[in-house]
Design a protein around this motif. Structure first.
Motif, mmCIF file in Angstrom:
data_model
loop_
_atom_site.group_PDB
_atom_site.id
_atom_site.type_symbol
_atom_site.label_atom_id
_atom_site.label_comp_id
_atom_site.label_asym_id
_atom_site.label_seq_id
_atom_site.Cartn_x
_atom_site.Cartn_y
_atom_site.Cartn_z
ATOM 1 N N GLN A 285 48.187 57.845 46.147
ATOM 2 C CA GLN A 285 47.924 56.553 45.509
ATOM 3 C C GLN A 285 46.460 56.427 45.098
ATOM 4 O OE1 GLN A 285 49.345 53.806 48.486
ATOM 5 N NE2 GLN A 285 51.425 53.752 47.624
ATOM 6 N N ILE A 286 45.568 57.013 45.873
ATOM 7 C CA ILE A 286 44.142 56.986 45.506
ATOM 8 C C ILE A 286 43.937 57.668 44.165
ATOM 9 C CG2 ILE A 286 41.826 57.752 46.141
ATOM 10 C CD1 ILE A 286 42.718 57.631 49.073
ATOM 11 N N TYR A 287 44.531 58.836 44.007
ATOM 12 C CA TYR A 287 44.404 59.560 42.739
ATOM 13 C C TYR A 287 45.068 58.785 41.596
ATOM 14 C CZ TYR A 287 42.650 63.739 45.079
ATOM 15 O OH TYR A 287 41.884 64.632 45.793
ATOM 16 N N ALA A 288 46.198 58.149 41.889
ATOM 17 C CA ALA A 288 46.887 57.380 40.860
ATOM 18 C C ALA A 288 46.043 56.203 40.386
ATOM 19 C CB ALA A 288 48.233 56.878 41.401
ATOM 20 N N VAL A 289 45.409 55.507 41.315
ATOM 21 C CA VAL A 289 44.563 54.362 40.961
ATOM 22 C C VAL A 289 43.392 54.802 40.100
ATOM 23 C CG1 VAL A 289 43.006 52.607 41.897
ATOM 24 C CG2 VAL A 289 45.240 52.991 42.956
ATOM 25 N N GLY A 290 42.756 55.891 40.471
ATOM 26 C CA GLY A 290 41.610 56.364 39.700
ATOM 27 C C GLY A 290 41.986 57.040 38.407
ATOM 28 N N GLY A 291 43.169 57.676 38.373
ATOM 29 C CA GLY A 291 43.579 58.391 37.179
ATOM 30 C C GLY A 291 44.052 57.481 36.071
ATOM 31 N N ASN A 292 44.853 56.487 36.421
ATOM 32 C CA ASN A 292 45.378 55.549 35.426
ATOM 33 C C ASN A 292 45.756 54.269 36.149
ATOM 34 O OD1 ASN A 292 46.937 54.124 33.472
ATOM 35 N ND2 ASN A 292 47.363 56.044 32.415
ATOM 36 N N LEU A 293 44.858 53.301 36.124
ATOM 37 C CA LEU A 293 45.054 52.066 36.887
ATOM 38 C C LEU A 293 46.294 51.314 36.433
ATOM 39 C CD1 LEU A 293 44.033 50.042 38.969
ATOM 40 C CD2 LEU A 293 42.595 49.028 37.186
ATOM 41 N N GLN A 294 46.491 51.221 35.117
ATOM 42 C CA GLN A 294 47.642 50.476 34.604
ATOM 43 C C GLN A 294 48.946 51.147 34.992
ATOM 44 O OE1 GLN A 294 47.601 49.929 30.382
ATOM 45 N NE2 GLN A 294 49.283 48.449 30.377
ATOM 46 N N ALA A 295 49.004 52.468 34.866
ATOM 47 C CA ALA A 295 50.215 53.193 35.234
ATOM 48 C C ALA A 295 50.498 53.067 36.732
ATOM 49 C CB ALA A 295 50.082 54.659 34.842
ATOM 50 N N ALA A 296 49.445 53.118 37.542
ATOM 51 C CA ALA A 296 49.629 52.976 38.989
ATOM 52 C C ALA A 296 50.187 51.598 39.328
ATOM 53 C CB ALA A 296 48.295 53.201 39.706
ATOM 54 N N LEU A 298 51.999 49.623 37.335
ATOM 55 C CA LEU A 298 53.381 49.555 36.873
ATOM 56 C C LEU A 298 54.320 50.381 37.743
ATOM 57 C CD1 LEU A 298 52.795 49.789 33.009
ATOM 58 C CD2 LEU A 298 53.356 47.754 34.356
ATOM 59 N N SER A 299 53.761 51.400 38.426
ATOM 60 C CA SER A 299 54.575 52.252 39.300
ATOM 61 C C SER A 299 54.797 51.639 40.676
ATOM 62 C CB SER A 299 53.919 53.625 39.452
ATOM 63 O OG SER A 299 53.806 54.268 38.199
ATOM 64 N N GLY A 300 54.219 50.487 40.914
ATOM 65 C CA GLY A 300 54.424 49.815 42.188
ATOM 66 C C GLY A 300 53.359 50.075 43.229
ATOM 67 N N VAL A 301 52.289 50.762 42.864
ATOM 68 C CA VAL A 301 51.200 51.006 43.808
ATOM 69 C C VAL A 301 50.454 49.695 44.059
ATOM 70 C CG1 VAL A 301 49.037 52.235 44.210
ATOM 71 C CG2 VAL A 301 50.942 53.389 43.062
ATOM 72 N N LYS A 302 50.234 49.371 45.316
ATOM 73 C CA LYS A 302 49.485 48.165 45.661
ATOM 74 C C LYS A 302 47.995 48.470 45.515
ATOM 75 C CE LYS A 302 53.069 46.493 48.799
ATOM 76 N NZ LYS A 302 53.397 46.079 50.204
ATOM 77 N N VAL A 303 47.524 48.341 44.280
ATOM 78 C CA VAL A 303 46.181 48.770 43.927
ATOM 79 C C VAL A 303 45.127 48.039 44.754
ATOM 80 C CG1 VAL A 303 44.475 48.855 42.073
ATOM 81 C CG2 VAL A 303 46.874 49.418 41.598
ATOM 82 N N LYS A 304 45.264 46.746 44.882
ATOM 83 C CA LYS A 304 44.264 45.964 45.619
ATOM 84 C C LYS A 304 44.174 46.409 47.072
ATOM 85 C CE LYS A 304 44.654 41.837 42.713
ATOM 86 N NZ LYS A 304 44.982 40.385 42.674
ATOM 87 N N SER A 305 45.321 46.666 47.679
ATOM 88 C CA SER A 305 45.338 47.116 49.069
ATOM 89 C C SER A 305 44.683 48.484 49.215
ATOM 90 C CB SER A 305 46.776 47.167 49.577
ATOM 91 O OG SER A 305 46.832 47.672 50.895
#
Length: 415
Positions: A285-296, A298-305
């Motif tokens: 999830q860390i890589y997903a947030v940094g790689g593409n915030l919008q995609a992360a 939309l994929s259900g990653v709890k970015v703020k957490s």
């Protein structure tokens, strides 16, 4: 009638030539990603020749590990922050504040050192939670929040210490920062090299065996699923080179005063955080947030957490570094941690972290920190002036980031 080839036809490599192209791209990528390790090797060879071998002397290698251990601890947390697309400018001040807080408990209040260390780590976590809240949930850029934190926690350090140092620390804390593992099994003769601690050498051999096993298992898994793998000669080289480095380092340390305790701590942290980033859901999830915030998102990653807990983690690691640094000096001072944030950030970027986020490795950050340590140590052995050391570190940092930008442009142009 001639039918024009489709994009799908053009993008698929067919036959042996296509397989060869795929293998070539794989090798090229590995060479690119190994550039940081080649750079470290060249620096070590250069300074070893320039210092007449003093750089690789057992005592000096031990000094490099002990003197830069706290930077390496900070680099582990910093690379995760950068992978997520953020930055932390406050870690130096947090190191000072947590070190001062721990010193007051252990020296002034006579709190038992295990309890004091745990409370200090909690204090660091609270600092990280404070900053993580403003970044993750309030939406203030991390640059601004941590810049404010740099000033805030430096002021808190002065308030805790009253503009004076506090020490000495308990023996256990000093041993963690400066001490070495005891010789459990006595020494073993190494011919012209003299004696070395047998237990340390056994540990080194077990580490090498584990490294080879993990690499071979990963390769076998890729072969089993018909995925591209390195040629056998390249695989052997990639396994043998770090194995030889580990054995050499362990033998040199065993010849001096065994393994430093901070090295044991670093090894545990590196293994743990490498597992998290490579295998755990949170790491992906860390890589997903940094790689593409919008995609992360939309994929259900709890970015703020994810961002919040990254800053909590950074606070805890800063507290670890604060305890180590204060224990090494045997004194908690108000100016502790000055410029530590710059060294930690430089270690992450030199180690391959991308400015835009989404790219980076814990091992790479450790390697970047070792490059900074080798430059500082080698320059000290050669008697370089401060400005020359700063010049060398600045050039290395700029070259690392420039290489990252150039390689991305080259990859984009090849598509």
């Amino acid at each position: 009638m001639t039918v024009a080839p489709t994009n799908a036809d053009l993008s698929v490599d067919k036959g042996p030539a296509g397989a060869q192209n795929k293998a070539t791209r794989k090798v090229n990528f590995d060479i690119k990603s190994s550039g940081i390790y080649i750079a470290l090797a060249l620096l070590v060879v250069g300074f070893t020749v320039a210092t007449g071998g003093d750089l690789l002397a057992p005592q000096n290698l031990s000094n490099i590990i002990v003197q830069y251990s706290y930077i390496l601890v900070l680099a582990i947390g910093m690379v995760l922050i950068i992978i997520a697309g953020h930055i932390d400018l406050s870690v130096g001040s947090v190191v000072a504040a947590t070190g001062a807080f721990g010193a007051v408990m252990m020296v002034n209040w006579h709190v038992a050192w295990p309890i004091a260390v745990i409370v200090t780590l909690i204090f660091g976590a609270l600092i990280g939670a404070w900053q993580g809240y403003w970044v993750a949930y309030f939406g203030i850029p991390a640059f601004i929040v941590t810049l404010a934190g740099m000033l805030l926690f430096r002021a808190i350090t002065y308030m805790i210490l009253g503009n004076k140092g506090i020490g000495p620390f308990p023996d256990e804390i000093r041993t963690l920062a400066n001490g070495f593992t005891p010789g459990f099994m006595g020494n073993i003769g190494l011919g012209g090299l003299g004696g070395a601690d047998l237990f340390s050498i056994i540990v080194g051999v077990l580490v090498v065996v584990a490294m080879v096993f993990v690499q071979w298992r990963a390769r076998s898994g890729r072969v089993r699923y018909n995925q591209a793998v390195d040629p056998m000669w390249l695989f052997i080289l990639k396994v043998a080179a770090p194995a030889a480095l580990v054995i050499f380092l362990v033998v040199q340390l065993a010849r001096f005063r065994n393994l430093p305790w901070v090295l044991v701590l670093l090894a545990v942290l590196v293994v743990g955080y490498t597992f998290v980033t490579n295998r755990a859901v949170f790491g992906r999830q860390i890589y997903a947030v940094g790689g593409n915030l919008q995609a992360a998102t939309l994929s259900g990653v709890k970015v703020k957490s994810v961002v919040f807990w990254l800053f909590v983690n950074m606070g805890v690691l800063s507290a670890v570094a604060g305890v180590i640094f204060a224990g090494r000096l045997n004194l908690a001072g108000p100016t502790a941690g000055n410029s530590f944030e710059l060294d930690a950030i430089a270690a992450a970027f030199i180690g391959g972290a991308a400015v835009q986020g989404g790219v980076g490795k814990v091992v790479g950050a450790i390697t970047g920190g070792l490059i900074m340590g080798v430059i500082n140590n080698g320059a000290g052995l050669l008697g370089w002036e401060t400005e020359k050391v700063m010049l060398a570190k600045g050039i290395v940092l700029l070259a690392a980031v420039a290489f990252d930008v150039w390689s991305k442009r080259r990859t984009a142009g090849a598509k």
